[in-house]
Design a protein around this motif. Structure first.
Motif, PDB file in Angstrom:
ATOM      1  N   ALA A  57     -21.022  -4.982  -0.192  1.00 17.24           N
ATOM      2  CA  ALA A  57     -20.513  -3.900  -0.817  1.00 17.24           C
ATOM      3  C   ALA A  57     -19.226  -3.200  -0.653  1.00 17.24           C
ATOM      4  CB  ALA A  57     -21.518  -2.933  -0.578  1.00 17.24           C
ATOM      5  N   PRO A  67     -15.355  -3.693  -0.510  1.00 17.38           N
ATOM      6  CA  PRO A  67     -14.292  -4.896  -0.942  1.00 17.38           C
ATOM      7  C   PRO A  67     -13.017  -4.860  -0.078  1.00 17.38           C
ATOM      8  CG  PRO A  67     -14.325  -2.677  -2.341  1.00 17.38           C
ATOM      9  CD  PRO A  67     -15.250  -2.674  -1.336  1.00 17.38           C
ATOM     10  N   GLY A  93     -11.493  -7.991  -3.653  1.00 11.39           N
ATOM     11  CA  GLY A  93     -12.979  -8.166  -3.934  1.00 11.39           C
ATOM     12  C   GLY A  93     -13.990  -8.348  -2.714  1.00 11.39           C
ATOM     13  N   SER A  94     -15.064  -8.571  -3.039  1.00 12.83           N
ATOM     14  CA  SER A  94     -15.776  -8.870  -1.992  1.00 12.83           C
ATOM     15  C   SER A  94     -16.765 -10.217  -2.299  1.00 12.83           C
ATOM     16  CB  SER A  94     -16.875  -7.651  -1.930  1.00 12.83           C
ATOM     17  OG  SER A  94     -17.689  -7.571  -3.214  1.00 12.83           O
ATOM     18  N   ALA A 145     -19.454 -10.141  -3.734  1.00 13.27           N
ATOM     19  CA  ALA A 145     -20.117 -10.129  -4.980  1.00 13.27           C
ATOM     20  C   ALA A 145     -19.173 -10.510  -6.302  1.00 13.27           C
ATOM     21  CB  ALA A 145     -20.393  -8.677  -5.186  1.00 13.27           C
ATOM     22  N   GLY A 146     -17.653 -10.621  -5.763  1.00 11.86           N
ATOM     23  CA  GLY A 146     -16.851 -11.058  -6.716  1.00 11.86           C
ATOM     24  C   GLY A 146     -15.441 -10.221  -6.594  1.00 11.86           C
ATOM     25  N   ASN A 147     -14.558 -10.745  -7.585  1.00 13.96           N
ATOM     26  CA  ASN A 147     -13.394 -10.142  -7.431  1.00 13.96           C
ATOM     27  C   ASN A 147     -13.150  -8.922  -8.421  1.00 13.96           C
ATOM     28  OD1 ASN A 147     -12.368 -12.423  -6.321  1.00 13.96           O
ATOM     29  ND2 ASN A 147     -11.882 -13.668  -8.198  1.00 13.96           N
ATOM     30  N   GLY A 148     -12.180  -8.081  -8.054  1.00 15.28           N
ATOM     31  CA  GLY A 148     -11.879  -6.727  -8.893  1.00 15.28           C
ATOM     32  C   GLY A 148     -10.381  -6.818  -9.487  1.00 15.28           C
ATOM     33  N   GLN A 172      -6.453  -8.967 -13.098  1.00 16.04           N
ATOM     34  CA  GLN A 172      -7.921  -9.175 -12.500  1.00 16.04           C
ATOM     35  C   GLN A 172      -7.092  -9.850 -11.255  1.00 16.04           C
ATOM     36  OE1 GLN A 172     -10.411  -7.618 -13.836  1.00 16.04           O
ATOM     37  NE2 GLN A 172     -11.192  -9.228 -12.949  1.00 16.04           N
ATOM     38  N   SER A 221     -10.427  -1.764  -9.669  1.00 13.28           N
ATOM     39  CA  SER A 221     -11.889  -2.081  -9.799  1.00 13.28           C
ATOM     40  C   SER A 221     -12.264  -2.762  -8.528  1.00 13.28           C
ATOM     41  CB  SER A 221     -12.407  -2.716 -11.387  1.00 13.28           C
ATOM     42  OG  SER A 221     -11.960  -3.910 -11.424  1.00 13.28           O
ATOM     43  N   ALA A 222     -13.529  -2.740  -8.197  1.00 13.37           N
ATOM     44  CA  ALA A 222     -14.108  -3.653  -7.302  1.00 13.37           C
ATOM     45  C   ALA A 222     -15.471  -3.897  -7.194  1.00 13.37           C
ATOM     46  CB  ALA A 222     -13.584  -3.387  -5.906  1.00 13.37           C
ATOM     47  N   PRO A 223     -16.064  -5.103  -7.112  1.00 14.52           N
ATOM     48  CA  PRO A 223     -17.579  -5.288  -7.218  1.00 14.52           C
ATOM     49  C   PRO A 223     -18.293  -4.499  -5.898  1.00 14.52           C
ATOM     50  CG  PRO A 223     -16.651  -7.199  -6.557  1.00 14.52           C
ATOM     51  CD  PRO A 223     -15.437  -6.158  -6.639  1.00 14.52           C
TER      52      PRO A 223
END
Length: 115
Positions: free
Chosen positions: A33, A35, A70-71, A73-76, A95, A113-115
Motif C-alpha cells: 500500500a 508507493p 509504484g508499489s 500492486a503496480g505502477n502509477g 505512466q 496516481s499510485a496503486p
C-alpha cells in the motif's frame, strides 16, 4: 523442568505458525500500500516513499535515465517538471516507468496516481 507432551508441542507450533503467517500477511499488505519513487541517474538510484498528490524535489536532478513510481500492486503515473516545487515547464507526463534518452535534467516530480 517440565517436558511438554508431543501434542502440546505440535499445538504450540501450529499456533506460532498461524501468528507468524498473520504478521507476514499484515507486513506484506502494508508494503504493497506504500508507493515509492525511484530516480536513476546511471550511477545512483534514489528511492523514497511517496503519496498521491505529493510534489518531490529530488536530490538527483541531472543525467536522469529513468523515473518510476509504484508499489508491489503496480505502477502509477507522474508529471516531471524542469523546475523545483512542481512549477514551470513539464518535461514529461504519464505512466511509470519513464525512460530518458538522452538523459534529462529535472527539477521536481508530482505523483499523479499510485496503486
Amino acid at each position: 523442568m517440565r517436558i511438554p507432551s508431543p501434542r502440546s508441542a505440535r499445538t504450540g507450533t501450529a499456533v506460532g505458525m498461524a501468528a507468524l503467517a498473520a504478521v507476514v500477511a499484515t507486513a506484506t499488505t502494508a508494503v504493497a500500500a506504500t508507493p515509492s519513487l525511484q530516480i536513476d541517474d546511471g550511477t545512483t538510484v534514489s528511492s523514497r516513499q511517496v503519496a498521491v498528490g505529493q510534489c518531490v524535489n529530488p536530490s538527483l536532478t541531472t543525467h536522469i535515465h529513468s523515473i518510476a513510481v509504484g508499489s508491489r500492486a503496480g505502477n502509477g503515473s507522474m508529471t516531471v517538471f524542469r523546475s523545483r516545487n512542481c512549477t514551470g515547464t513539464v518535461v514529461r507526463r504519464g505512466q511509470s516507468p519513464m525512460f530518458f534518452d538522452p538523459p534529462a535534467t529535472i527539477g521536481s516530480v508530482r505523483i499523479d496516481s499510485a496503486p
